[in-house]
Design an enzyme around this catalytic site. Structure first.
Site, mmCIF file in Angstrom:
data_model
loop_
_atom_site.group_PDB
_atom_site.id
_atom_site.type_symbol
_atom_site.label_atom_id
_atom_site.label_comp_id
_atom_site.label_asym_id
_atom_site.label_seq_id
_atom_site.Cartn_x
_atom_site.Cartn_y
_atom_site.Cartn_z
ATOM 1 C CG ASP A 155 -0.360 0.073 2.410
ATOM 2 O OD1 ASP A 155 1.006 0.228 2.548
ATOM 3 O OD2 ASP A 155 -0.995 -0.104 3.406
ATOM 4 C CB SER A 156 0.157 4.769 -0.569
ATOM 5 O OG SER A 156 -0.676 5.107 0.407
ATOM 6 N N GLY A 157 1.013 3.801 2.148
ATOM 7 C CA GLY A 157 1.402 4.024 3.654
ATOM 8 C C GLY A 157 0.556 5.105 4.053
ATOM 9 N N GLY A 158 -0.091 5.799 3.434
ATOM 10 C CA GLY A 158 -1.201 6.856 3.813
ATOM 11 C C GLY A 158 -2.328 6.429 4.761
ATOM 12 C CG PHE A 159 -5.515 3.388 5.882
ATOM 13 C CD1 PHE A 159 -6.880 3.836 5.398
ATOM 14 C CD2 PHE A 159 -5.482 2.245 6.600
ATOM 15 C CE1 PHE A 159 -7.840 3.304 6.153
ATOM 16 C CE2 PHE A 159 -6.801 1.743 7.362
ATOM 17 C CZ PHE A 159 -7.848 2.309 7.205
ATOM 18 C CG ASP A 209 -5.835 6.547 -0.637
ATOM 19 O OD1 ASP A 209 -4.641 6.161 -0.127
ATOM 20 O OD2 ASP A 209 -7.063 6.115 -0.433
ATOM 21 C CD GLN A 251 -10.302 7.702 -0.752
ATOM 22 O OE1 GLN A 251 -11.419 7.713 -0.122
ATOM 23 N NE2 GLN A 251 -9.488 6.567 -0.241
ATOM 24 N N GLY A 278 -11.607 4.472 1.013
ATOM 25 C CA GLY A 278 -12.547 5.171 1.902
ATOM 26 C C GLY A 278 -13.766 4.490 2.095
ATOM 27 C CG ASP A 328 -6.360 -5.363 2.063
ATOM 28 O OD1 ASP A 328 -6.908 -4.457 1.424
ATOM 29 O OD2 ASP A 328 -5.941 -5.121 3.286
ATOM 30 C CB CYS A 366 -12.070 -26.552 8.068
ATOM 31 S SG CYS A 366 -10.444 -25.860 7.943
ATOM 32 C CB CYS A 368 -6.907 -25.699 7.803
ATOM 33 S SG CYS A 368 -7.272 -25.667 9.570
ATOM 34 C CB CYS A 371 -9.660 -28.360 11.058
ATOM 35 S SG CYS A 371 -10.329 -27.164 11.430
ATOM 36 C CG HIS A 397 -9.701 -22.707 11.295
ATOM 37 N ND1 HIS A 397 -10.050 -23.799 10.821
ATOM 38 C CD2 HIS A 397 -10.498 -21.719 11.368
ATOM 39 C CE1 HIS A 397 -11.415 -23.577 10.634
ATOM 40 N NE2 HIS A 397 -11.647 -22.372 10.932
#
Lengths: 466, 466
Positions: A155-159, A209, A251, A278, A328, A366, A368, A371, A397
């Site tokens: 990501d850009s780091g802004g968030f 952003d 945005q 956003g 994500d 499941c 995994c 499990c 899991h």
């Protein structure tokens, strides 16, 4: 612009010391030479015919990423796709596990591959502060540093700047903040985030952003959008690595006209993919669905669409049907560490006393590692004893649940039965005893902690754009 | 005594619900039936001929454990051996990783097997308090509970009672203490520890002993020894499971006459193996070596010898040459979590700034998963970022170091070159920059925290034995 657009002549050092030993050295060298030659040729042509471009030098068109749409759903806007990157392929709709500090917490890359992860995400803000992007560049880039040789997005780091810091100042230039680690002062500009992300070397990188707060007035949302659009243009202009795709971020708050304007402007600039930002910042579920359904049809049909920070399996399956390709969220990993486990029937809170003698697996359906090998009783014991293994087994899991969920969506699409699959999925998801009564989404806790996107005291915005 | 020695008639419930599904159910059922029949027969014979035994009913002789000595070293008292248990074989000299709460911290059983672990240890005290031994019995025993289907040893819980609690009262009857978890009051008697360890179902279990503090006067050490001998007799008398080996523990402080007396008394009672306890409690290294070298020759030559809570690789290789077969220590696992890594050249403190850009593995000669895939720079980053993965990767390395070290000792013995190997090993172990200057043992930190065996305020001992 001029000569500064030619990347430096490739050197062993520039490619990262580490790569000398790696297998990918010669491939990367080849790419760099190719990039250099095309840039030099472009410069030569410019000299002959003049420069008619304002940004985005044409050698960026050699970008590695290719997005193929394999199938479109007949009952919805969902698409089945395949994305080729410099580090391999990932299939869409895709879920990206979050590896904030250069590791998906508690897991190795082998764990991730075993459970079917094809692409993961890492956070620029954290890696910039520690261990530093220049260090990671010297060590051969983030893939090599963290031993993940597959598709990777940063990501850009802004968030993170907004959500982890209380003293943030946003100006036309960029974002000023104090490190949450040591209080040191930093500024992330559009050019800076591209520089950092080029040093990290992810396959997909994001524009800086300004994540519009919620709620925000139309005027506030508009001003915030101006920042985002200005920054996006500058990100695009300063991005050079041809082996990285650059995504723009839509945005505009909850306002359709602003979202519209945002998409139009970004499309004009031209990006390799488009993210919807956003959202998941405290608004209602209905509002989110509304904004997504208004925004997606405006995006280019042949490029990947990424809904940032979303969400529960319920949220994801809805957005998939609206035509979103990538997701994500920290939910599966963070909830795992808090003992909240995902099952087909809803949420399971492992510390509950009812599991003390429960010999069964978390989810009988499941497959995994957790499990297959451990009882709820043992997992409850590990969790209460605060054992490190609890974190790992729970994360395995939950992430496997998400990745299997995405795999089933893709499988259903491939077999033209997405609609039926979604119905079955909704029907199943209400029987687990730990579910919150009255909660429509069986995977959403009714009393969440601080919403993921809720930011600290409103950042100071200086110098409102024209 | 009488009828109480007959174990309850086997039932599916008694064997643990869980085993119904497991492969080992029929085998366990067979053993239980055998045990029941032999106990019933014994009872019948007692009725006919009277009971001439005071403890240790003869059906305990059907014990599963067999210890083979494959080779004796020509230059020292070292032995190369093989120990057969109900859950498979382990080779000696053996190091047992410590899995306090039913998990070796940060590792799965698969991780342990991959690095060559054949036997591990778990702590009765912790499991008794949480989740409770009866719960573990119901869930099919500790092996099944923790998904470790290989040799397993449990301690008696006595040592942890002393080291984790400030309010301990020792009497002839047993040890009274308050839980470190919730302050609840408990008593562990010899009969109780056997009951708990039978419920847990480890392959090797230990007698309750009174770990003599250091320093202690001759009188104090003697009084403490009286407790240990009395308790050992009672442990032996109350132990019924034929698939478990029971080890006695030699005490006697630093006094040769008391150690002598301890060994004689235990040999007379007859155990399946003998542990040397009360060392590594704050005494000097020389003192420890002295006590081990005096005690080992007194022990039966054909049974395993276990030096409890020891130690650095240096300590281990010395004790091996004195004839010790088994070791356990928290050093590799605890140090890993504190960022102290073992290498052939000595200690490596991963947080040190000199590793910030270090692309190399922890130890160039190591083939563990961590060294094969990660740089010191990345491991330093993970450690400073307090990532869970740091714990796992460091633990994998340190434990692999210990297990490889033991493997090399065995290999050297098999090839009749232990003496040469030990010399090379000493020569190598002094070059790492992080080593403490002047420290003879390159793997020992010069300023350890509270010594492992240092107990809290001296427990109250009531009713001195005659």
């Amino acid at each position: 612009m001029g000569g500064s657009q030619i990347p430096p002549l490739p050197s062993r050092e520039g490619l990262g010391e580490g790569d000398k030993k790696g297998n990918s050295y010669s491939i990367k060298l080849f790419h760099e030479v190719l990039r250099y030659c095309s840039a030099a040729l472009l410069q030569f042509m410019k000299g002959l015919f003049g420069d008619r471009r304002t940004a985005a030098p044409s050698y960026r068109r050699t970008v590695f990423m290719q997005f193929e749409i394999l199938k479109s759903d007949k009952n919805s806007s969902a698409r089945l796709g395949k994305c080729h990157t410099a580090h391999g392929v990932f299939h869409t709709p895709a879920f990206m596990a979050v590896g904030t500090q250069g590791t998906v917490k508690a897991l190795t890359p082998e764990d991730l591959r075993e459970m079917g992860a094809e692409i993961i995400l890492s956070n620029t803000y954290h890696l910039y502060l520690r261990p530093g992007h220049e260090r990671i560049r010297r060590l051969g880039g983030l893939h090599r540093f963290m031993h993940w040789d597959y598709p990777l997005l940063t990501d850009s780091g802004g968030f993170q700047v907004f959500s982890l810091n209380s003293l943030v100042k946003i100006s036309e230039e960029g974002v000023q903040f104090q490190s949450h680690l040591d209080g040191s002062r930093h500024e992330i500009t559009p050019e800076k985030t591209v520089e950092i992300q080029e040093a990290l070397g992810a396959d997909i990188i994001m524009c800086l952003d300004d994540c519009t707060p919620y709620p925000a007035s139309h005027e506030e949302a508009e001003r915030s959008l101006e920042f985002t659009l200005n920054w996006s243009q500058r990100c695009k202009g300063s991005h050079h690595r041809g082996d990285q795709a650059l995504f723009g971020i839509v945005q505009g708050g909850m306002y359709p006209d602003l979202r519209n304007r945002s998409v139009e402007a970004l499309r004009e600039m031209g990006f390799d993919g488009y993210a919807i930002g956003g959202l998941s910042v405290g608004e209602s579920k209905e509002k989110m669905v509304e904004v997504v359904s208004q925004t997606v049809p405006l995006l280019p049909p042949d490029q990947p669409r990424y809904l940032m920070g979303v969400g529960t399996p319920f949220d994801i399956v809805q957005a998939v049907q609206q035509g979103v390709d990538m997701f994500d969220c920290v939910l599966p990993t963070r909830n795992a560490r808090n003992g909240m486990l995902f099952t087909r029937a809803g949420r399971l809170v492992i510390k509950n006393a009812r599991y003390a003698d429960d010999e069964g697996p978390i989810d009988p359906g499941c497959f995994c590692y957790t499990c297959r090998n451990y009882s709820r009783a043992y997992l409850r014991h590990l969790y209460l004893a605060e054992e490190i293994l609890a974190m790992r087994l729970n994360t395995i899991h939950n992430l496997r649940f998400y990745l299997t969920f995405m795999g089933e969506i893709r499988q259903a699409m491939a077999e033209d039965r997405l609609k039926e699959w979604v119905k079955t999925c909704y029907d199943q998801g209400a029987s687990e005893e730990d579910n919150d009564p009255g909660q429509l989404d069986p995977w959403r806790a009714s009393s969440p902690k601080k919403p993921a996107g809720k930011r600290n005291p409103a950042p100071v915005r200086t110098a409102p754009m024209k």
